[in-house]
Design a protein around this motif. Structure first.
Motif, short mmCIF file in Angstrom:
data_model
loop_
_atom_site.label_atom_id
_atom_site.label_comp_id
_atom_site.label_asym_id
_atom_site.label_seq_id
_atom_site.Cartn_x
_atom_site.Cartn_y
_atom_site.Cartn_z
N LYS A 144 9.61 -0.30 3.54
CA LYS A 144 8.98 0.17 2.32
C LYS A 144 7.53 -0.28 2.34
O LYS A 144 7.22 -1.43 2.70
CB LYS A 144 9.71 -0.39 1.09
CG LYS A 144 11.19 0.01 1.03
CD LYS A 144 11.37 1.50 0.90
CE LYS A 144 12.83 1.89 0.80
NZ LYS A 144 13.02 3.34 0.59
N SER A 145 6.61 0.61 1.97
CA SER A 145 5.20 0.36 2.26
C SER A 145 4.47 -0.53 1.25
O SER A 145 3.73 -1.43 1.63
CB SER A 145 4.45 1.68 2.39
OG SER A 145 4.60 2.47 1.23
N MET A 146 4.63 -0.28 -0.04
CA MET A 146 3.89 -1.05 -1.04
C MET A 146 4.85 -1.53 -2.12
O MET A 146 5.13 -0.82 -3.10
CB MET A 146 2.76 -0.21 -1.65
CG MET A 146 1.70 0.21 -0.65
SD MET A 146 0.28 1.03 -1.39
CE MET A 146 -0.56 -0.36 -2.17
N VAL A 147 5.36 -2.72 -1.91
CA VAL A 147 6.36 -3.29 -2.82
C VAL A 147 5.69 -4.32 -3.72
O VAL A 147 5.29 -5.39 -3.27
CB VAL A 147 7.51 -3.93 -2.03
CG1 VAL A 147 8.53 -4.56 -2.98
CG2 VAL A 147 8.18 -2.90 -1.13
N THR A 148 5.54 -3.95 -4.97
CA THR A 148 4.88 -4.82 -5.94
C THR A 148 5.74 -6.05 -6.23
O THR A 148 6.96 -5.97 -6.26
CB THR A 148 4.61 -4.03 -7.23
OG1 THR A 148 3.70 -2.98 -6.94
CG2 THR A 148 4.01 -4.91 -8.31
N SER A 182 12.25 -8.94 5.16
CA SER A 182 10.99 -9.66 5.37
C SER A 182 9.83 -8.90 4.74
O SER A 182 9.92 -7.69 4.48
CB SER A 182 10.73 -9.88 6.86
OG SER A 182 10.62 -8.63 7.54
N PHE A 183 8.72 -9.60 4.52
CA PHE A 183 7.54 -9.03 3.89
C PHE A 183 6.29 -9.37 4.71
O PHE A 183 6.17 -10.48 5.23
CB PHE A 183 7.37 -9.58 2.47
CG PHE A 183 8.49 -9.26 1.54
CD1 PHE A 183 8.42 -8.17 0.68
CD2 PHE A 183 9.65 -10.04 1.51
CE1 PHE A 183 9.45 -7.86 -0.18
CE2 PHE A 183 10.69 -9.75 0.65
CZ PHE A 183 10.59 -8.65 -0.20
N ASN A 184 5.37 -8.42 4.78
CA ASN A 184 4.08 -8.65 5.44
C ASN A 184 3.05 -8.99 4.37
O ASN A 184 2.37 -8.13 3.83
CB ASN A 184 3.65 -7.41 6.21
CG ASN A 184 2.31 -7.59 6.91
OD1 ASN A 184 1.73 -8.68 6.89
ND2 ASN A 184 1.79 -6.53 7.49
N MET A 185 2.91 -10.27 4.07
CA MET A 185 2.09 -10.71 2.95
C MET A 185 0.59 -10.64 3.24
O MET A 185 -0.23 -10.82 2.36
CB MET A 185 2.47 -12.13 2.55
CG MET A 185 3.92 -12.26 2.07
SD MET A 185 4.30 -11.14 0.70
CE MET A 185 3.33 -11.88 -0.61
N LYS A 186 0.21 -10.39 4.50
CA LYS A 186 -1.21 -10.28 4.85
C LYS A 186 -1.76 -8.88 4.59
O LYS A 186 -2.96 -8.64 4.71
CB LYS A 186 -1.41 -10.64 6.32
CG LYS A 186 -1.07 -12.09 6.66
CD LYS A 186 -1.31 -12.38 8.14
CE LYS A 186 -0.98 -13.83 8.47
NZ LYS A 186 -1.19 -14.13 9.91
N TYR A 187 -0.88 -7.95 4.23
CA TYR A 187 -1.27 -6.55 4.10
C TYR A 187 -2.11 -6.28 2.85
O TYR A 187 -3.03 -5.46 2.88
CB TYR A 187 0.00 -5.69 4.06
CG TYR A 187 -0.24 -4.21 3.99
CD1 TYR A 187 -0.50 -3.47 5.13
CD2 TYR A 187 -0.19 -3.53 2.76
CE1 TYR A 187 -0.71 -2.10 5.08
CE2 TYR A 187 -0.40 -2.16 2.70
CZ TYR A 187 -0.66 -1.45 3.85
OH TYR A 187 -0.86 -0.10 3.79
N TRP A 188 -1.83 -6.96 1.76
CA TRP A 188 -2.40 -6.59 0.47
C TRP A 188 -3.83 -7.09 0.27
O TRP A 188 -4.10 -8.29 0.36
CB TRP A 188 -1.53 -7.11 -0.67
CG TRP A 188 -2.06 -6.84 -2.04
CD1 TRP A 188 -2.46 -7.77 -2.96
CD2 TRP A 188 -2.27 -5.57 -2.66
NE1 TRP A 188 -2.89 -7.16 -4.11
CE2 TRP A 188 -2.79 -5.79 -3.95
CE3 TRP A 188 -2.08 -4.25 -2.24
CZ2 TRP A 188 -3.11 -4.76 -4.82
CZ3 TRP A 188 -2.39 -3.22 -3.11
CH2 TRP A 188 -2.90 -3.48 -4.38
#
Length: 371
Positions: A144-148, A182-188
């Motif tokens: 999922k691309s943009m998970v708030t 998992s989450f890519n926290m560097k993306y935002w």
């Protein structure tokens, strides 16, 4: 004290400063959300018999709008919690909603939505995320691309392909601690709404049980009907609150900006016209959102049409008013010495939030012209 005034007081005390900090470092206002739980806002839509406040769309709209007057980004995250929780309560199996509600009511946990994907974008109804059966489990793979509210929410609602029916979809709830999540926290690094921490969420052989499903297998669109109404109303409320804040900030700036001869910016006729337009747009946005919420609570036949219209108007007005406000603010605002430039960045995020502004116009037009 009514719920709107209560929410405004809370937002002024706990969300305003957090919003300024988030805009600088893209941080999620975790402490403010913990306080929301303590004050009972996270259980707004939980039935009274489950120790919630038992409120509906009207209160959903008012609290979000009040929060957005001081922190639009936090209001957006809170709105998504309400939307996801409402879907779990109305469509979740007994074991699921009892567990989730207990976590919300007694442990101040909150939820989030995880629908957008890199391939299909905001076309939520056509997910690439797959689901296969493996004995007593359902195994998911996809991103999922943009998970708030990424990593901060305890549960995430997402849509996947049906494991049983070709071309069908199903809604699921995945807990944060699930193995393979998992989450890519560097993306935002958003231009606006910087505190919502919208990051990619990867499901890699994530195993869930039947308990985590919302509704019937293959009936994702039925759950989407519930999600969509509260979500679009929530967005209308976020941007109504932003419009109200923009009007107040711009008017105060015009009154306090003094010239050497003693006059102020607000004495200039063209500035007065801009202030009038910004105020009128704020009030119309607010009125439409409130009317849409009441229509949803009454289950009016045209409730969805009113909700879409309120979402469209609130965002279009926010973008138009922020442009006018920047003219009033001039170089001082452009140089980030007032709040106007932040609100402008937040406003422009609304046109691309799903469904996008153009898609919404098409949706509303089709609904109005259908027989």
């Amino acid at each position: 004290m009514d719920i709107y005034k209560q929410a405004k007081e809370f937002a002024k005390n706990y969300l305003e400063t957090a919003g300024k900090n988030s805009d600088v470092d893209c941080s999620f206002p975790k402490e403010a959300f913990e306080k929301m739980g303590e004050e009972g806002f996270l259980k707004l839509l939980v039935p009274e018999e489950m120790d919630g406040l038992g409120k509906g769309a009207k209160e959903h709209q008012k609290v979000i709008m009040a929060f957005a007057e001081y922190n639009p980004s936090a209001a957006l995250c809170y709105m998504m919690h309400n939307v996801a929780l409402n879907a779990v309560i109305k469509c979740g199996q007994k074991d699921l909603y009892e567990k989730v509600v207990d976590d919300v009511v007694n442990h101040n946990k909150y939820l989030a939505l995880a629908n957008s994907e890199f391939g299909t974008g905001t076309h939520f109804g056509n997910p690439e995320t797959t689901c296969i059966k493996d004995e007593n489990y359902f195994v998911f793979n996809g991103t999922k691309s943009m998970v708030t509210t990424a990593t901060f929410a305890s549960y995430y609602l997402f849509l996947s392909k049906s494991c049983d029916f070709e071309g069908k979809t199903t809604y699921w709830t995945v807990p944060l601690e699930s193995e393979g999540l998992s989450f890519n926290m560097k993306y935002w690094d958003g231009v606006g709404m910087r505190g919502n921490v919208s990051c990619p969420m990867k499901l890699e052989d994530v195993k869930l049980t039947d308990m985590n499903r919302l509704g019937v297998e293959g009936e994702g669109p039925e759950v989407s009907k519930i999600v969509t109404k509260f979500f679009l109303l929530g967005l209308a409320s976020v941007y109504s609150g932003l419009n109200i804040r923009l009007s107040k900030i711009t008017t105060n700036h015009a009154k306090n900006r003094k010239y050497p001869d003693g006059r102020c910016l607000a004495d200039i006729e063209i500035v007065q016209m801009y202030l009038s337009k910004i105020y009128s747009k704020a009030q119309s946005s607010r009125t439409l959102a409130e009317d849409a919420a009441e229509a949803l609570d009454r289950n009016d036949e045209d409730a969805l049409q009113k909700i879409i219209a309120s979402r469209v108007i609130a965002i279009e007005h926010a973008m138009e008013s922020s442009t006018l406000a920047m003219r009033v603010g001039g170089g001082i605002s452009y140089n980030r010495k007032t709040e106007i430039e932040k609100l402008m960045r937040d406003a422009y995020a609304g046109q691309i939030m799903a469904p996008s502004l153009d898609v919404l116009h098409v949706m509303l037009g089709q609904s109005l012209s259908s027989k």
